[in-house]
Write an enzyme that holds these catalytic residues in place. Structure first.
Site: not given
Length: 433
Positions: A367, A308
């Site tokens: 995600d 991330h």
């Protein structure tokens, strides 16, 4: 504001400037450069605003190094484990957890604002059958400003609250209508006897010709995903909402701008990219080959859904959503999920054990799991970003409310480093070579 200052020296002139340092409740200090251009004739340069505090906010706090995400001071782990999306929405909007009475009134208000104007509903028939759902959602949200003239005075706190409740209540109905239009199925009206996430599922998947039974695990999974996606500080779409709203534009236009920003594949489309990656890998047998490609700096292939930009060690949302992902896969059945999910779980196992992934902090992120959950629930890939928009609308509205109520607020106006042609005179076309 603190007594600290930050010194800058111009090496060409020897001039020095003392800039005040501001300190928040948590996080790094901020150097206030508001007078830098006025007093010294220079701008700061920060492409992407990655080191620039664009506003002051009390809504969400992130510590990427420690993997911390707080909504109004409450850890996301506690909210995800003990609360629900509607209560979290109240928290983000109003700053405090509601009393039992406040929660009941807020929930009732959201429930009874879910229908959209029938004329607005017919707008969907003007879209091509294969229009992207995000195009429809953005267009319809913006069009709401043509229907609610009675409550769009942005300087009126009552009008702002009415707008907030309306758009949060209606965004699932708009999303479901976009889905039904893309499927060529009749629109399904909202039901006041269902909670927020169950109502969304019913509008998505029920049809007039037979009863539809809502899977409680599906509703639970959607509720968790919405909590985890409700806000994430000054990301691209939230900053877009603030920037558009700073002009005094009507609030529906500001939210529609946020929807459009979220549509970008680098922002809201990451979970869609995960599914595309899994399809490219194809089978469990191909995982070693693609992992080797991901490790090769000269190979353009990248594993999507790992690591991330903000969270450097772990994403606090990932652990929560991972457990729910496995719960959903178990509830929907291995045979129904097919080889794609077997592939996803095998890739997850490799990433959690491989030294390269561990060293680079390339853990499966929110995600990676959200796309798998949505696919398992029967939601098509084209609707993934729409689902993200439904959840993030709460955060957008909270930030818009905060910005509009800020007495120090002003229209956003970033500056630039101009690198074009210097001053030159116009030459008539007859005299040009």
């Amino acid at each position: 504001m603190t007594d600290k200052t930050f010194s800058l020296t111009n090496n060409s002139t020897g001039d020095s400037v003392e800039l005040p340092v501001r300190q928040g409740a948590m996080g790094p200090d901020v150097v206030d450069i508001g007078t830098l251009y006025r007093n010294h004739g220079v701008f700061t340069f920060d492409p992407g605003f990655v080191s620039t505090g664009s506003c002051e906010s009390q809504i969400t706090y992130i510590d990427g190094e420690k993997g911390v995400l707080l909504y109004r001071g409450y850890p996301i782990e506690q909210l995800a484990g003990k609360s629900n999306f509607i209560e979290v929405a109240y928290l983000l909007l109003y700053g405090e957890l509601p009393s039992k009475t406040q929660l009941s009134e807020f929930s009732g208000s959201i429930t009874h604002h879910t229908m959209i104007n029938e004329t607005l509903l017919r707008f969907f028939n003007g879209f091509h059958y294969n229009a992207h759902p995000m195009a429809m959602v953005s267009g319809v949200i913006s069009s709401m400003s043509a229907f609610y003239h009675d409550s769009m005075k942005i300087d009126d706190p009552v009008h702002r609250e009415i707008f907030a409740h309306r758009v949060i209540a209606k965004i699932p109905t708009v999303a479901a209508a976009a889905y039904k239009h893309s499927m060529g199925q009749p629109f399904i009206y909202p039901r006041n006897d269902l909670d927020y996430c169950s109502n969304l599922l019913n509008m998505f998947f029920s049809v007039p010709c037979e009863p539809y039974e809502i899977n409680p695990i599906a509703a639970e999974a959607i509720d968790l995903l919405f909590i985890l996606h409700a806000d994430h500080e000054q990301n691209c779409s939230t900053s877009t909402v603030r920037l558009a709203g700073s002009s005094g534009a009507n609030p529906y236009a500001a939210i529609a701008a946020g929807v459009s920003a979220l549509w970008g594949p680098a922002h809201g489309g990451a979970n869609e990219a995960v599914l595309k990656m899994l399809n490219e890998i194809g089978s469990v047998e191909n995982i070693p080959k693609f992992v080797a490609r991901a490790k090769d700096k000269n190979d353009p292939f990248r594993l999507m859904g790992f690591g991330h930009r903000v969270y450097k060690n772990f994403d606090p949302r990932a652990t929560l959503i991972r457990d729910m992902c496995h719960k959903v896969l178990k509830a929907t059945g291995g045979d129904a999920n097919g080889p794609l999910f077997e592939l996803a779980l095998a890739l997850e196992e490799v990433a959690l054990k491989d030294e390269y992934f561990i060293e680079k902090n390339l853990y499966p992120n929110v995600d990676f799991y959200s796309g798998i959950i949505y696919r398992a629930l029967g939601i098509p890939v084209s609707m993934f970003t729409v689902m993200f928009a439904v959840a993030r609308t709460v955060g957008w509205v909270a930030h818009w409310l905060e910005m509009i109520a800020d007495p120090q607020g002003r229209i956003g106006r970033p500056r630039q480093l101009y690198t074009g042609a210097p001053l030159r005179d116009y030459v008539p076309v007859s005299e040009r070579d």
